[in-house]
Design a protein around this motif. Sequence first.
Motif, PDB file in Angstrom:
ATOM      1  N   ALA A   1      -3.395   4.583   4.359  1.00  0.00           N
ATOM      2  CA  ALA A   1      -3.901   5.139   3.227  1.00  0.00           C
ATOM      3  C   ALA A   1      -4.813   6.382   3.254  1.00  0.00           C
ATOM      4  O   ALA A   1      -5.409   6.367   4.359  1.00  0.00           O
ATOM      5  CB  ALA A   1      -4.289   3.968   2.370  1.00  0.00           C
TER       6      ALA A   1
ATOM      7  N   LEU B   1      -6.325  -4.853  -2.471  1.00  0.00           N
ATOM      8  CA  LEU B   1      -5.833  -5.553  -1.442  1.00  0.00           C
ATOM      9  C   LEU B   1      -6.167  -6.833  -1.488  1.00  0.00           C
ATOM     10  O   LEU B   1      -7.324  -7.175  -1.631  1.00  0.00           O
ATOM     11  CB  LEU B   1      -5.948  -4.998  -0.091  1.00  0.00           C
ATOM     12  CG  LEU B   1      -5.119  -5.468   0.995  1.00  0.00           C
ATOM     13  CD1 LEU B   1      -3.825  -5.278   1.181  1.00  0.00           C
ATOM     14  CD2 LEU B   1      -5.910  -5.053   2.402  1.00  0.00           C
TER      15      LEU B   1
ATOM     16  N   VAL C   1     -12.697   0.846   4.217  1.00  0.00           N
ATOM     17  CA  VAL C   1     -12.160   0.386   2.731  1.00  0.00           C
ATOM     18  C   VAL C   1     -13.056   1.281   1.777  1.00  0.00           C
ATOM     19  O   VAL C   1     -13.936   1.558   1.975  1.00  0.00           O
ATOM     20  CB  VAL C   1     -12.148  -1.117   2.695  1.00  0.00           C
ATOM     21  CG1 VAL C   1     -11.407  -2.115   3.553  1.00  0.00           C
ATOM     22  CG2 VAL C   1     -13.739  -1.511   2.486  1.00  0.00           C
TER      23      VAL C   1
ATOM     24  N   ALA D   1      -4.077  -1.678   6.409  1.00  0.00           N
ATOM     25  CA  ALA D   1      -3.846  -0.957   5.072  1.00  0.00           C
ATOM     26  C   ALA D   1      -4.614   0.116   5.103  1.00  0.00           C
ATOM     27  O   ALA D   1      -4.034   1.280   4.694  1.00  0.00           O
ATOM     28  CB  ALA D   1      -4.181  -1.858   4.029  1.00  0.00           C
ATOM     29  N   VAL D   2      -6.060   0.144   5.556  1.00  0.00           N
ATOM     30  CA  VAL D   2      -6.689   1.443   5.586  1.00  0.00           C
ATOM     31  C   VAL D   2      -5.933   2.429   6.509  1.00  0.00           C
ATOM     32  O   VAL D   2      -6.343   3.801   6.167  1.00  0.00           O
ATOM     33  CB  VAL D   2      -8.066   0.996   6.281  1.00  0.00           C
ATOM     34  CG1 VAL D   2      -8.895   2.202   6.669  1.00  0.00           C
ATOM     35  CG2 VAL D   2      -8.766   0.216   5.292  1.00  0.00           C
TER      36      VAL D   2
ATOM     37  N   VAL E   1       0.793  -1.386  -0.025  1.00  0.00           N
ATOM     38  CA  VAL E   1      -0.082  -0.010  -0.109  1.00  0.00           C
ATOM     39  C   VAL E   1       0.849   1.156   0.105  1.00  0.00           C
ATOM     40  O   VAL E   1       0.653   2.073  -0.775  1.00  0.00           O
ATOM     41  CB  VAL E   1      -0.870  -0.087   1.120  1.00  0.00           C
ATOM     42  CG1 VAL E   1      -1.884   1.323   1.163  1.00  0.00           C
ATOM     43  CG2 VAL E   1      -2.047  -1.292   1.014  1.00  0.00           C
TER      44      VAL E   1
ATOM     45  N   VAL F   1      -8.076   1.976  -0.298  1.00  0.00           N
ATOM     46  CA  VAL F   1      -7.807   0.612  -0.446  1.00  0.00           C
ATOM     47  C   VAL F   1      -9.081  -0.067  -0.725  1.00  0.00           C
ATOM     48  O   VAL F   1     -10.263  -0.091   0.028  1.00  0.00           O
ATOM     49  CB  VAL F   1      -7.758   0.245   1.051  1.00  0.00           C
ATOM     50  CG1 VAL F   1      -7.383  -1.492   1.141  1.00  0.00           C
ATOM     51  CG2 VAL F   1      -6.046   0.872   1.440  1.00  0.00           C
TER      52      VAL F   1
ATOM     53  N   ARG G   1      -5.431   4.010  -6.401  1.00  0.00           N
ATOM     54  CA  ARG G   1      -6.067   3.088  -5.466  1.00  0.00           C
ATOM     55  C   ARG G   1      -5.220   1.809  -5.656  1.00  0.00           C
ATOM     56  O   ARG G   1      -4.600   1.465  -6.570  1.00  0.00           O
ATOM     57  CB  ARG G   1      -7.654   2.813  -5.624  1.00  0.00           C
ATOM     58  CG  ARG G   1      -7.907   2.221  -6.665  1.00  0.00           C
ATOM     59  CD  ARG G   1      -9.258   1.983  -7.061  1.00  0.00           C
ATOM     60  NE  ARG G   1      -9.744   1.555  -8.479  1.00  0.00           N
ATOM     61  CZ  ARG G   1     -10.037   2.350  -9.641  1.00  0.00           C
ATOM     62  NH1 ARG G   1     -10.077   3.770  -9.469  1.00  0.00           N
ATOM     63  NH2 ARG G   1     -10.178   1.794 -10.720  1.00  0.00           N
TER      64      ARG G   1
END
Length: 236
Positions: free
Chosen positions: A50, A27, A88, A46-47, A14, A55, A24
């Motif tokens: 970013a 994932l 997400v 991950a969220v 990411v 994501v 974007r």
Amino acid sequence: MTDLEIAVQDVAGVRSALEGGATRVELCTALGVGGLTPSMGTVRLAVDAAPAGFVHVLVRNRGGGYVYSDDDVRTMCADIAAVRGSGVGGVVVGALTPDGRIDLAALGRFVDAAGELPVTFHRALDASRDALAELAALEGTGVGRVLTSGGAVRSIHGLEMLANMVRTAPIGVQVMAGGGVRVEDIPALVEAGVAAVHLSARTSYDDPYPAGPGGGAQELDATDPGIVAAARQAMT
């Protein structure tokens, strides 16, 4: 401008996609089998790493084909429900019937589970009996984007079909080119009129620490920010 989507498998991916200028990420895990649902821990981290909406999460509970049992569909609906409140930007799903058509019943369950989240239909479309006809069948389903190679092994070899898809896609359904994409392919894909290009931008390396007898392969993947940046540059 054409969007750039990078398939990544971890939080480092990411960050690399962000560094390289991606729009974007999708994932997932296990890209070697086409991608599977990532863990919730991976999703949450991950969220956190970013911007909002960056994501998008692949929801696919197993490898193999896209004809799913009720248990498979229930599992994927539960996974969609789990990621829905995590921040997400969308989910990526797909399902086919045994005769090679889009499984609209399963898709409806996925869309319902997604609620307000944007939904992308993945490359199950390329495994359907008639990708162009099945694209039309997505009208009114709640799907806003399709990921497709134009039915080819590599997107660059499906240019004519991709252009046809762009022309005939239902209103509100974007066509995103993906499948074996290399940086040098991108200008031709953009010229075909696709709304986005999707690639993994990954390099492979051997883990220096042994997995042990029977522990699995030593090869690991990493998202390369240089490849991401080159892909972005190829779109201009």
